[in-house]
Enzyme design. Sequence first.
Site, PDB file in Angstrom:
ATOM      1  N   SER A 101       0.796  -1.241   0.000  1.00 35.80           N
ATOM      2  CA  SER A 101       0.000   0.000   0.000  1.00 35.80           C
ATOM      3  C   SER A 101       0.822   1.282   0.000  1.00 35.80           C
ATOM      4  O   SER A 101       0.254   2.366  -0.146  1.00 35.80           O
ATOM      5  CB  SER A 101      -0.938   0.013   1.196  1.00 35.80           C
ATOM      6  OG  SER A 101      -1.979  -0.871   0.929  1.00 35.80           O
ATOM      7  N   LYS A 123       0.207   3.370  -2.913  1.00 38.10           N
ATOM      8  CA  LYS A 123      -0.983   4.224  -3.020  1.00 38.10           C
ATOM      9  C   LYS A 123      -0.612   5.709  -3.009  1.00 38.10           C
ATOM     10  O   LYS A 123      -1.309   6.536  -3.598  1.00 38.10           O
ATOM     11  CB  LYS A 123      -1.959   3.908  -1.871  1.00 38.10           C
ATOM     12  CG  LYS A 123      -2.574   2.505  -1.998  1.00 38.10           C
ATOM     13  CD  LYS A 123      -3.376   2.107  -0.767  1.00 38.10           C
ATOM     14  CE  LYS A 123      -3.950   0.700  -0.933  1.00 38.10           C
ATOM     15  NZ  LYS A 123      -4.553   0.164   0.295  1.00 38.10           N
ATOM     16  N   TYR A 154      -3.869  -2.861 -10.271  1.00 38.39           N
ATOM     17  CA  TYR A 154      -3.733  -2.587  -8.826  1.00 38.39           C
ATOM     18  C   TYR A 154      -2.825  -3.629  -8.141  1.00 38.39           C
ATOM     19  O   TYR A 154      -1.950  -3.278  -7.346  1.00 38.39           O
ATOM     20  CB  TYR A 154      -5.130  -2.551  -8.184  1.00 38.39           C
ATOM     21  CG  TYR A 154      -5.108  -2.480  -6.679  1.00 38.39           C
ATOM     22  CD1 TYR A 154      -4.825  -1.277  -6.022  1.00 38.39           C
ATOM     23  CD2 TYR A 154      -5.356  -3.611  -5.896  1.00 38.39           C
ATOM     24  CE1 TYR A 154      -4.779  -1.225  -4.632  1.00 38.39           C
ATOM     25  CE2 TYR A 154      -5.317  -3.560  -4.515  1.00 38.39           C
ATOM     26  CZ  TYR A 154      -5.025  -2.367  -3.883  1.00 38.39           C
ATOM     27  OH  TYR A 154      -4.974  -2.312  -2.515  1.00 38.39           O
ATOM     28  N   TYR A 191      -4.602   3.365   8.056  1.00 41.41           N
ATOM     29  CA  TYR A 191      -5.941   2.767   8.207  1.00 41.41           C
ATOM     30  C   TYR A 191      -6.554   3.164   9.547  1.00 41.41           C
ATOM     31  O   TYR A 191      -6.465   4.304   9.956  1.00 41.41           O
ATOM     32  CB  TYR A 191      -5.875   1.236   8.048  1.00 41.41           C
ATOM     33  CG  TYR A 191      -5.125   0.825   6.817  1.00 41.41           C
ATOM     34  CD1 TYR A 191      -5.550   1.245   5.568  1.00 41.41           C
ATOM     35  CD2 TYR A 191      -3.968   0.068   6.894  1.00 41.41           C
ATOM     36  CE1 TYR A 191      -4.861   0.887   4.415  1.00 41.41           C
ATOM     37  CE2 TYR A 191      -3.265  -0.300   5.756  1.00 41.41           C
ATOM     38  CZ  TYR A 191      -3.722   0.120   4.530  1.00 41.41           C
ATOM     39  OH  TYR A 191      -3.038  -0.226   3.412  1.00 41.41           O
ATOM     40  N   VAL A 204       1.257  -3.760   3.806  1.00 45.32           N
ATOM     41  CA  VAL A 204       1.245  -5.058   4.494  1.00 45.32           C
ATOM     42  C   VAL A 204       2.486  -5.905   4.206  1.00 45.32           C
ATOM     43  O   VAL A 204       2.684  -6.946   4.832  1.00 45.32           O
ATOM     44  CB  VAL A 204      -0.022  -5.912   4.209  1.00 45.32           C
ATOM     45  CG1 VAL A 204      -1.260  -5.297   4.807  1.00 45.32           C
ATOM     46  CG2 VAL A 204      -0.189  -6.187   2.736  1.00 45.32           C
TER      47      VAL A 204
HETATM   48  N1  GLU Z   1      -2.352  -5.415  -1.847  1.00 48.96           N
HETATM   49  C1  GLU Z   1      -2.887  -5.258  -0.513  1.00 48.96           C
HETATM   50  C2  GLU Z   1      -4.384  -5.339  -0.593  1.00 48.96           C
HETATM   51  O1  GLU Z   1      -4.933  -4.742  -1.464  1.00 48.96           O
HETATM   52  C3  GLU Z   1      -2.433  -3.952   0.066  1.00 48.96           C
HETATM   53  C4  GLU Z   1      -2.875  -3.745   1.493  1.00 48.96           C
HETATM   54  C5  GLU Z   1      -1.866  -3.001   2.323  1.00 48.96           C
HETATM   55  O2  GLU Z   1      -0.681  -2.949   1.996  1.00 48.96           O
HETATM   56  O3  GLU Z   1      -2.247  -2.474   3.364  1.00 48.96           O
HETATM   57  O4  GLU Z   1      -5.020  -5.981   0.195  1.00 48.96           O
END
Ligand code: GLU
Length: 307
Positions: free
Chosen positions: A63, A66, A191, A243, A261
Amino acid sequence: MDYQKILEEISLEIKPLFGLGKVANYIPLLSKVNPNKFAMAITLLDGTQYKIGDSNEVFSIQSISKVFAFTLALESYGIKLYDRVGVEPSGDPFNSLIQLEYEKGIPRNPFINAGAIVITDTLLKSFKDDKTTLNKLLEFIRDISDNKNINYDSDIADSEMSFGYKNMALANLMKSFDNLYNEPIDVLKIYFKQCAISMNVKDLSRAMLYLVHNGSDPVTKKEFTSLRRIKRINSLMLTCGHYDASGEFAFHVGLPGKSGVGGGIVAVVPNILGISVYSPELNSHGNSLIGTKALELFTTKTGLSIF
Ligand code: GLU
């Protein structure tokens, strides 16, 4: 400031925390990473780097991507983006479906999964096809980190693709509310590749410099975005970058930051430095447990939080 000494102190003080978190296992290939890895790197405005631990180890940025995709979407699509994605913390886990239904397919912010999927959809609309879209994103990341070799790991992307049911549900729900231009599967294919980009902490701390320095690279002088947008991106990292633990991260660390993650975290000390840490064991919110502690120790020892 003796950054090297501070990194050395941190790497000793976090040692008792190994074993307290859990490596992500919902992406099968990620569960195979070595939980005992630890690395941290700092890049100053003149490009000087300080590092400790496994700083050459590349890992899945997940993430953290992002932030880069959001920057690129703002540049290619402009502020109309905010009609399709909000700027409020969600208070929910990264892949929650609940809020998305009662808020009619408009994700709370670009850093939860639903928001990031909208951003990727926007990139695909701007750049027309999947290859160009991924290449534009990779080119941007290579530029900001000044490393031409950065790429994605297709095994990790495939591994997430075969088990990404929650993300498929999010994308389908948004499509049903008419908040995706493209077919959900076409957006998700990009994605998952974007999440599977591999970088080390040196690349990531270097990649933060445009956010540290008003949108341009202080070393190469390349312009990436405007001062106005830097304010937006950093604010969202502070309020939404972790988050449902974003408040806790702001409270303990006091910096704009973004986790993934894969176990990486990036953070920005405005006008001073970019920083990144890697430790794959996660806390219950899906953020690196040791990484968060290491950044807390960093701002406590240096006094370099934004507050
Ligand atoms: N590829 C992971 C997902 O979409 C990213 C989540 C993350 O890094 O927090 O679930």
